[in-house]
Structures are given as structure tokens and as C-alpha cells.
Design a protein around this motif. Structure first.
Motif, PDB file in Angstrom:
ATOM      1  N   ALA A 112     -21.376 -26.035 -89.002  1.00 61.72           N
ATOM      2  CA  ALA A 112     -20.780 -24.701 -89.069  1.00 61.72           C
ATOM      3  C   ALA A 112     -21.393 -23.778 -88.023  1.00 61.72           C
ATOM      4  N   ASP A 113     -22.730 -23.843 -87.883  1.00 65.98           N
ATOM      5  CA  ASP A 113     -23.400 -23.009 -86.875  1.00 65.98           C
ATOM      6  C   ASP A 113     -22.939 -23.380 -85.468  1.00 65.98           C
ATOM      7  N   SER A 114     -22.883 -24.693 -85.215  1.00 70.81           N
ATOM      8  CA  SER A 114     -22.451 -25.155 -83.889  1.00 70.81           C
ATOM      9  C   SER A 114     -21.012 -24.733 -83.619  1.00 70.81           C
ATOM     10  N   ALA A 115     -20.151 -24.886 -84.639  1.00 71.93           N
ATOM     11  CA  ALA A 115     -18.749 -24.504 -84.469  1.00 71.93           C
ATOM     12  C   ALA A 115     -18.617 -23.001 -84.251  1.00 71.93           C
ATOM     13  N   ALA A 116     -19.425 -22.227 -84.973  1.00 69.42           N
ATOM     14  CA  ALA A 116     -19.383 -20.768 -84.796  1.00 69.42           C
ATOM     15  C   ALA A 116     -19.824 -20.381 -83.384  1.00 69.42           C
ATOM     16  N   THR A 117     -20.880 -21.062 -82.893  1.00 67.22           N
ATOM     17  CA  THR A 117     -21.348 -20.787 -81.528  1.00 67.22           C
ATOM     18  C   THR A 117     -20.278 -21.161 -80.505  1.00 67.22           C
ATOM     19  N   ALA A 118     -19.669 -22.334 -80.725  1.00 70.10           N
ATOM     20  CA  ALA A 118     -18.609 -22.774 -79.809  1.00 70.10           C
ATOM     21  C   ALA A 118     -17.432 -21.801 -79.836  1.00 70.10           C
ATOM     22  N   LYS A 119     -17.100 -21.321 -81.020  1.00 62.65           N
ATOM     23  CA  LYS A 119     -15.996 -20.356 -81.137  1.00 62.65           C
ATOM     24  C   LYS A 119     -16.337 -19.065 -80.407  1.00 62.65           C
ATOM     25  N   SER A 120     -17.583 -18.600 -80.575  1.00 63.15           N
ATOM     26  CA  SER A 120     -18.004 -17.371 -79.902  1.00 63.15           C
ATOM     27  C   SER A 120     -17.922 -17.540 -78.384  1.00 63.15           C
ATOM     28  N   THR A 121     -18.422 -18.679 -77.901  1.00 62.96           N
ATOM     29  CA  THR A 121     -18.361 -18.949 -76.460  1.00 62.96           C
ATOM     30  C   THR A 121     -16.920 -19.028 -75.980  1.00 62.96           C
ATOM     31  N   ALA A 122     -16.090 -19.743 -76.769  1.00 63.23           N
ATOM     32  CA  ALA A 122     -14.682 -19.883 -76.393  1.00 63.23           C
ATOM     33  C   ALA A 122     -13.979 -18.528 -76.388  1.00 63.23           C
ATOM     34  N   ASP A 123     -14.298 -17.684 -77.359  1.00 64.97           N
ATOM     35  CA  ASP A 123     -13.685 -16.347 -77.398  1.00 64.97           C
ATOM     36  C   ASP A 123     -14.103 -15.521 -76.183  1.00 64.97           C
ATOM     37  N   ALA A 124     -15.401 -15.620 -75.822  1.00 64.24           N
ATOM     38  CA  ALA A 124     -15.888 -14.887 -74.646  1.00 64.24           C
ATOM     39  C   ALA A 124     -15.195 -15.387 -73.379  1.00 64.24           C
ATOM     40  N   ASN A 125     -15.083 -16.710 -73.267  1.00 67.28           N
ATOM     41  CA  ASN A 125     -14.406 -17.274 -72.098  1.00 67.28           C
ATOM     42  C   ASN A 125     -12.938 -16.857 -72.064  1.00 67.28           C
ATOM     43  N   LEU A 126     -12.323 -16.825 -73.239  1.00 71.49           N
ATOM     44  CA  LEU A 126     -10.920 -16.415 -73.311  1.00 71.49           C
ATOM     45  C   LEU A 126     -10.767 -14.969 -72.862  1.00 71.49           C
ATOM     46  N   ALA A 127     -11.644 -14.098 -73.349  1.00 71.86           N
ATOM     47  CA  ALA A 127     -11.575 -12.684 -72.960  1.00 71.86           C
ATOM     48  C   ALA A 127     -11.747 -12.537 -71.448  1.00 71.86           C
ATOM     49  N   LYS A 128     -12.720 -13.279 -70.893  1.00 72.66           N
ATOM     50  CA  LYS A 128     -12.959 -13.218 -69.450  1.00 72.66           C
ATOM     51  C   LYS A 128     -11.757 -13.734 -68.675  1.00 72.66           C
ATOM     52  N   GLN A 130      -8.645 -13.890 -69.690  1.00 71.94           N
ATOM     53  CA  GLN A 130      -7.520 -12.971 -69.834  1.00 71.94           C
ATOM     54  C   GLN A 130      -7.693 -11.743 -68.937  1.00 71.94           C
ATOM     55  N   SER A 131      -8.940 -11.241 -68.853  1.00 69.91           N
ATOM     56  CA  SER A 131      -9.210 -10.103 -67.974  1.00 69.91           C
ATOM     57  C   SER A 131      -8.955 -10.471 -66.520  1.00 69.91           C
ATOM     58  N   ASN A 132      -9.425 -11.669 -66.133  1.00 65.72           N
ATOM     59  CA  ASN A 132      -9.216 -12.129 -64.764  1.00 65.72           C
ATOM     60  C   ASN A 132      -7.729 -12.310 -64.472  1.00 65.72           C
ATOM     61  N   ALA A 320      -0.920 -14.756 -55.517  1.00 68.98           N
ATOM     62  CA  ALA A 320      -0.039 -15.402 -56.495  1.00 68.98           C
ATOM     63  C   ALA A 320      -0.631 -16.727 -56.962  1.00 68.98           C
ATOM     64  N   GLN A 321      -1.222 -17.457 -56.017  1.00 72.29           N
ATOM     65  CA  GLN A 321      -1.851 -18.721 -56.382  1.00 72.29           C
ATOM     66  C   GLN A 321      -3.052 -18.482 -57.305  1.00 72.29           C
ATOM     67  N   VAL A 322      -3.859 -17.472 -56.948  1.00 72.66           N
ATOM     68  CA  VAL A 322      -5.014 -17.132 -57.786  1.00 72.66           C
ATOM     69  C   VAL A 322      -4.556 -16.673 -59.167  1.00 72.66           C
ATOM     70  N   ALA A 323      -3.495 -15.860 -59.195  1.00 72.75           N
ATOM     71  CA  ALA A 323      -2.978 -15.370 -60.474  1.00 72.75           C
ATOM     72  C   ALA A 323      -2.461 -16.519 -61.325  1.00 72.75           C
ATOM     73  N   ALA A 329      -5.898 -20.784 -66.588  1.00 71.87           N
ATOM     74  CA  ALA A 329      -7.234 -20.763 -67.197  1.00 71.87           C
ATOM     75  C   ALA A 329      -7.224 -19.992 -68.508  1.00 71.87           C
ATOM     76  N   ALA A 330      -6.484 -18.887 -68.547  1.00 74.47           N
ATOM     77  CA  ALA A 330      -6.385 -18.098 -69.777  1.00 74.47           C
ATOM     78  C   ALA A 330      -5.693 -18.900 -70.876  1.00 74.47           C
ATOM     79  N   THR A 331      -4.655 -19.634 -70.506  1.00 78.91           N
ATOM     80  CA  THR A 331      -3.954 -20.470 -71.482  1.00 78.91           C
ATOM     81  C   THR A 331      -4.873 -21.563 -72.017  1.00 78.91           C
ATOM     82  N   ALA A 332      -5.607 -22.208 -71.107  1.00 78.35           N
ATOM     83  CA  ALA A 332      -6.548 -23.250 -71.525  1.00 78.35           C
ATOM     84  C   ALA A 332      -7.643 -22.668 -72.414  1.00 78.35           C
TER      85      ALA A 332
END
Length: 516
Positions: A112-128, A130-132, A320-323, A329-332
Motif C-alpha cells: 500500500a505504501d509503495s502503491a501510494a508513493t507510485a501514485k503520488s509520483t505518477a500524479d506529479a508526472n501527470l501534472a507536469k 499536462q502543464s508542458n 507542433a511536433q513538441v506539442a 506524454a500527458a496521455t501516457a
């Protein structure tokens, strides 16, 4: 039949034997010469009989209470044994469950701790991501707008260049403009040569050098006009007829030009000399000034706009290519975050399940321990009740013994009556003992029947209350020693033997069990 029921029957038999022996011994005739340390009370026979009957009733009642208490004690002992067995089983189950679930809980907690950490990391990566993606999308929009603007600039520059090109092309093709030959020394007067340029026009062409080519049509007088020059450079004559030609010279754009002409009219007028005259050609060629510069500027603007468009298009393609990559990346990242959330939820569910299993086992153990405590309390109460019943029985037996030890003083005239009364008392006592033994046997049978229908999960050896055996004693010799009647001793001896036999049958199994 369980060992507990057997013990109950043995105890009951011992009690019945003891009661029978006590009753019979205490109703025998007391010899005058028997010594005893017990106190002797003298009274009438009726009073003694009354005391004995009362004491016997108390003994019977106390014996019944002992039998009832013994049965209750046996039932409570069985219940306590069952509760102890259930507690042991629950304890073993809880221990096994705890051993099994402790590791599961630890593993589930770690997961559970590992999954929570992975979720937190994944959420941070997702936010980044999406911002990018948002930033690159904005950049893409900006570069697309820049491309549109550059395309508009190119279109405008192209239109201006086209206009400039058209103007230059028209100037290079030549335009017909008004032209007059005026006197050099009086520009307000027409030159004498004007008559030969009847059209009063000039054809002006823009040259790539920026100069203009001026052509004036000579409609007649070719035979007289021999030379025409501008700034010392001879003009070119191109014949258009027998007496006509086009005279062409090159100059910078201006509003007027001074031409040098040579006239030879001696063929018609011999006396006239060859004339060298100057005439002022009034023609405005400045209309072509700046056409080439404008064309050059328009061409340069077009080239610049095209370069800007190319740059904008390159930038737009790159952004356009970068976007696109950022959007991917945001979808992944969103997929990873979703998977991490599912894993975290599953791990939390597994942890809750493992903890619940452990809690259930502990709750079962607590419940079993509470049930055992309650059963132990019931057993303790039954034991106290049994002890109280035994104490009451001992007290009643002592009272009976005391009543039986009463010495009856009988006058000589009533000896036969006393003997009869004594025999009657003995018979009554024997009958009471027989009735009590029967009731005891019935109670014992009931206990046995109850025990046989009770499921005992573990062997519990209940300690039956030991019935205190009444000890017979003979009254001490008095100063007026008298022999009590002996009538009925033969029957009493038989009853004594029966009581001893019953007592032996009750005590022997107890002794055997005690030394087992």
C-alpha cells in the motif's frame, strides 16, 4: 457415561451409605457401661423422638440440597470445560491467524505504501506533463498565428512587388509623353526645328541602369537635319521613311534636355550657311524616378516576408511536433496515474482485509475468553453452593447425632413400652434412610441422564464434595448406670450391616480415585 457422571454417582452412593450408617448406628441401644466423651442429655422418649424426627428431616433436606448442588456443580464444570476448550481453540486460531496475517498485513502495508508513493509520483508526472502540453499547445497556437501573419505579410509584399514590377515593366516598355522643342535662348518660344517634329511627343523608356531612353519622332526634314547630340553624345537616327526617322538618345531622368543640332539647307538655299543650333527639348522623364528603387524595396520586402514565413513555418512545425509529443506524454502519464490509483486502491483493500481477518480472530478469542470467564464464575458459584450444602448437611447430621445421643430415663413399669418405642424409632429411622437413599438414587439417575445428553468437549475432573461421615458415640456412664432395653437388636444389626455395605461401596471408588 462420562467420568464426571461416574464421579457424581460414586459421591451420591457414598452420601447415601454414610446417611444410612449414621442413622442406624445412632438408633441402636446404648449400653450403660459404654464410655463416651459426648455429653448426655436425659429426657423423655417422646421428646427424643421429636428431636430425632426434626433432625432427620433436616438431614434429608440437606442431603437433597447436596445432591442438587452436586448436579449443578457437574453441569457448571462441564460448561466451564467446554468454554475452556473453546477458548483454547480460539486462542490457537487467533495465534495461527495472527502468525499468518501479521506477515500479510506487513506485506499489504508495504504494498500500500509503495502503491501510494507510485501514485503520488505518477500524479506529479501527470501534472507536469499536462502543464508542458498546455504550454506547447499555446506555443503551437502562437507559431500558427505567426505563420498566418507571415503569410499575410508575404502576400502584401508580393502584391507590392508585383505592382513595382508592373510599373517598371511598363516604364521599360516605353511610354509616349508630350515633348516640345523650344529655343535655347528663349524657352518660351518654339524652336525653328519644331516644324520637323510635328507630333510634339516623345517615347520614353526606363533602362535597367535607371537612365531613360528618349526617342523623338522626326516626321520630316531628314535631308536637312544632319546631327543631333546630347551632352556631346550623338543621338541615333533610325529611318522610318525617306524623309523621316526616330532620333534616340540616353539621359538621366529630367524635365528638359538641351540638344545640339546641325542644319544644312544649302541645297535649297545656297546662300545660307550650315547652322549649328541648340534647342531645348521640353519632356518630363522624372515620372520614372524611384520606380526601380520602389521595385527593389518591394522585392526586398517580399524576400524578407518570405524568409519570415519560412522561419515561422519551421518554428510552427517544430512546436507542433513538441506539442504532439507533450500531448502523448500527458496521455501516457494519465494512464500511469490511473493504473497507480487502481493499484493503490487494491493495496489498501488488501491491507484492510488482512487487518479485518486479524481483528476477527482476536474478537473471537476475546468472546471465548469472556464466555470462559462467565462459565468459571458459574462454576465458582456452584462450588460455593455445593460447599454450603455440604456444610448444611454436616450441621444437620450433627444435630441428628445430638438428638440420637439423648438418654431416655424410663421407669421400671414402662420398660416394655420403652423398648417398643425404641424399636419403633429405629424402624422410623431405617425407613427415613431408605427413602433418602431412594431419592438420592433418583437424583443421581437424573444427573446421569442430564450428563449423558451434554456434549463435553474436554475432560474436566470435578472435585465432588466429600460427605462428612457421622461418627456414632455412646453416652458416658452415669452415676445411676442403667441398661437400656435390647429389644429389636437383631434387626438393627442387619440394618447396620446394610449401611456399612453401602458406605463401603461409596467410599471405595472415592479412595481408588483419590489414589489413582
Amino acid at each position: 457415561m462420562t467420568s464426571h457422571v461416574k464421579n457424581t454417582l460414586v459421591t451420591t452412593a457414598a452420601i447415601a451409605g454414610a446417611l444410612a450408617a449414621t442413622t442406624l448406628f445412632n438408633t441402636t441401644t446404648v449400653k450403660a457401661d459404654t464410655t463416651s466423651s459426648a455429653p448426655v442429655t436425659t429426657t423423655t422418649s417422646a421428646t427424643k423422638d421429636t428431636a430425632i424426627a426434626s433432625a432427620q428431616a433436616k438431614v434429608n433436606s440437606a442431603s437433597a440440597a447436596v445432591v442438587s448442588a452436586q448436579a449443578a456443580y457437574g453441569s457448571a464444570s462441564t460448561a466451564a470445560s467446554d468454554a475452556a476448550a473453546k477458548t483454547a481453540a480460539a486462542s490457537a486460531s487467533a495465534a495461527a491467524t495472527s502468525a499468518a496475517t501479521s506477515s500479510a498485513v506487513a506485506n499489504a502495508q508495504a504494498a500500500a505504501d509503495s502503491a501510494a508513493t507510485a501514485k503520488s509520483t505518477a500524479d506529479a508526472n501527470l501534472a507536469k506533463a499536462q502543464s508542458n502540453a498546455a504550454a506547447t499547445s499555446r506555443a503551437k497556437s502562437m507559431t500558427s498565428a505567426a505563420v498566418v501573419s507571415a503569410q499575410s505579410a508575404v502576400a502584401s509584399a508580393s502584391a507590392k512587388a508585383s505592382d513595382a514590377d508592373s510599373a517598371v515593366a511598363s516604364a521599360e516598355a516605353g511610354q509616349t509623353v508630350t515633348a516640345n522643342l523650344m529655343k535655347f535662348d528663349d524657352p518660351t518660344q518654339a524652336s525653328a526645328a519644331q516644324q520637323y517634329f510635328a507630333t510634339k511627343t516623345a517615347i520614353v523608356k526606363l533602362l535597367p541602369s535607371g537612365q531613360v531612353q528618349i526617342t523623338i519622332p522626326l516626321t520630316s526634314g531628314l535631308k536637312y537635319l544632319k546631327e543631333v547630340s546630347y551632352n556631346g553624345v550623338d543621338a541615333t537616327f533610325t529611318k522610318t521613311g525617306d524623309d523621316s526617322a526616330n532620333i534616340t538618345f540616353t539621359a538621366d531622368p529630367a524635365t528638359s534636355y538641351t540638344l545640339a543640332m546641325t542644319m544644312d539647307i544649302t541645297s535649297v538655299m545656297p546662300f545660307m550657311p550650315i547652322m549649328h543650333e541648340k534647342a531645348l527639348l521640353d519632356v518630363d522623364t522624372t515620372i520614372f524616378n524611384g520606380l526601380l528603387a520602389a521595385k527593389s524595396a518591394a522585392d526586398a520586402a517580399l524576400t524578407s516576408a518570405q524568409a519570415a514565413l519560412s522561419t515561422a513555418e519551421t518554428n510552427a512545425a517544430t512546436v507542433a511536433q513538441v506539442a504532439s509529443k507533450a500531448a502523448s506524454a500527458a496521455t501516457a502519464a494519465a494512464t500511469v496515474a490511473s493504473d497507480a490509483a487502481v493499484a493503490a486502491t487494491s493495496a489498501a483493500t488488501n491491507l484492510t482485509s488482512a487487518q479485518a481477518a486479524n481483528s476477527t480472530a482476536q474478537a473471537a478469542l476475546t468472546s471465548a475468553q469472556a464466555a470462559q470467564s462467565a462459565a468459571d464464575a458459574v462454576l465458582a458459584a456452584a462450588k460455593a453452593n455445593l460447599d454450603s450444602a455440604n456444610a448444611a448437611l454436616t450441621s444437620a447430621q450433627a444435630e441428628l447425632k445430638s438428638a440420637q445421643n439423648i438418654v431416655v430415663v424410663t421407669p421400671a413399669s414402662s420398660t416394655a413400652s420403652s423398648a417398643s418405642s425404641t424399636a419403633s424409632s429405629a424402624g422410623s429411622a431405617a425407613s427415613s434412610a431408605t427413602n433418602f437413599a431412594a431419592s438420592t438414587a433418583t437424583a443421581t439417575s437424573n444427573v446421569a441422564s442430564s450428563a449423558s445428553t451434554t456434549t463435553v468437549t474436554s475432560a474436566v475432573v470435578a472435585t465432588p464434595a466429600t460427605t462428612k461421615k457421622a461418627t456414632s458415640s455412646t453416652p458416658a456412664s452415669s452415676t445411676t448406670a442403667k441398661t437400656l432395653p435390647q429389644t429389636g437388636n437383631e434387626n438393627q444389626s442387619a440394618l447396620v450391616a446394610l449401611g456399612l455395605a453401602i458406605l463401603t461401596l461409596g467410599i471405595y471408588p472415592m479412595m481408588k480415585r483419590k489414589h489413582a
